[in-house]
Design a protein around this motif. Sequence first.
Motif, short mmCIF file in Angstrom:
data_model
loop_
_atom_site.label_atom_id
_atom_site.label_comp_id
_atom_site.label_asym_id
_atom_site.label_seq_id
_atom_site.Cartn_x
_atom_site.Cartn_y
_atom_site.Cartn_z
N VAL A 144 25.81 -12.66 16.11
CA VAL A 144 26.16 -12.36 14.71
C VAL A 144 24.81 -11.54 14.31
O VAL A 144 23.80 -11.48 15.10
CB VAL A 144 26.21 -13.46 13.79
N THR A 145 25.18 -10.90 13.33
CA THR A 145 23.89 -9.93 12.73
C THR A 145 23.44 -10.44 11.45
O THR A 145 23.90 -10.50 10.43
CB THR A 145 24.57 -8.53 12.59
N TYR A 146 22.24 -11.50 11.75
CA TYR A 146 21.74 -12.44 10.59
C TYR A 146 20.58 -11.91 10.03
O TYR A 146 19.52 -12.87 10.21
CB TYR A 146 22.03 -13.77 11.06
N ASN A 147 20.37 -10.76 9.83
CA ASN A 147 19.23 -10.24 9.10
C ASN A 147 19.43 -10.26 7.86
O ASN A 147 20.53 -10.85 7.46
CB ASN A 147 18.83 -8.70 9.66
N ALA A 148 18.41 -9.95 6.76
CA ALA A 148 18.70 -10.01 5.44
C ALA A 148 20.12 -9.60 5.02
O ALA A 148 20.93 -10.16 4.28
CB ALA A 148 17.58 -9.44 4.73
N GLY A 149 20.36 -8.07 5.63
CA GLY A 149 21.49 -7.56 4.96
C GLY A 149 22.97 -8.22 5.67
O GLY A 149 23.86 -8.23 4.87
N GLY A 150 22.75 -8.77 6.87
CA GLY A 150 24.05 -9.47 7.42
C GLY A 150 24.24 -10.60 6.66
O GLY A 150 25.22 -11.14 6.90
#
Length: 170
Positions: A60-66
């Motif tokens: 998954v893309t779980y940076n702040a935006g994600g």
Amino acid sequence: KDPTSQAIRQNLVVQYNNVLQQINTTAQDASFNGVNLLNGDTLKLVFDETGKSTLTVTGVTYNAGGLGLSTLVQGTDFIDNAATNRVLTSLSNASSTLRSEASSLGSNLSIVEIRQDFSKGLINVLQTGSANLTLADSNEEAANSQALSTRQSIAVSALALANQSQQSVL
């Protein structure tokens, strides 16, 4: 609007933005052997030599935006309770998203651990069998072989005597 409370709120905006930057950095650095499940990579685990038994873990893309978190602006965000509550709602949603993904990764982890335990058990059985074949006592095995040869010789002699006695009767 109290100037002291506004100064505190502006400081909170700075702290919040710093935490978002740390979330982004941590998500980028969370890789192992070139695979980063927090950056959208996919990991395929192969459990057997034929490649038919596999487990695919989708990243998954779980940076702040994600996670649905955006950088706050001083003078706009945290300026009043309504603005603060909007940020708290987005934090609550991000927390729920992380809990859900942690559950999914935990399920995959338990599958991998079960397969690992099975493989370790199989390896132990094969090593024990290999050791029994290669570390045999040669004196004991020679004696067993001689005893087997003697038994076969006696059986052949007994059969010959039995055949001879039948011919004598005839």
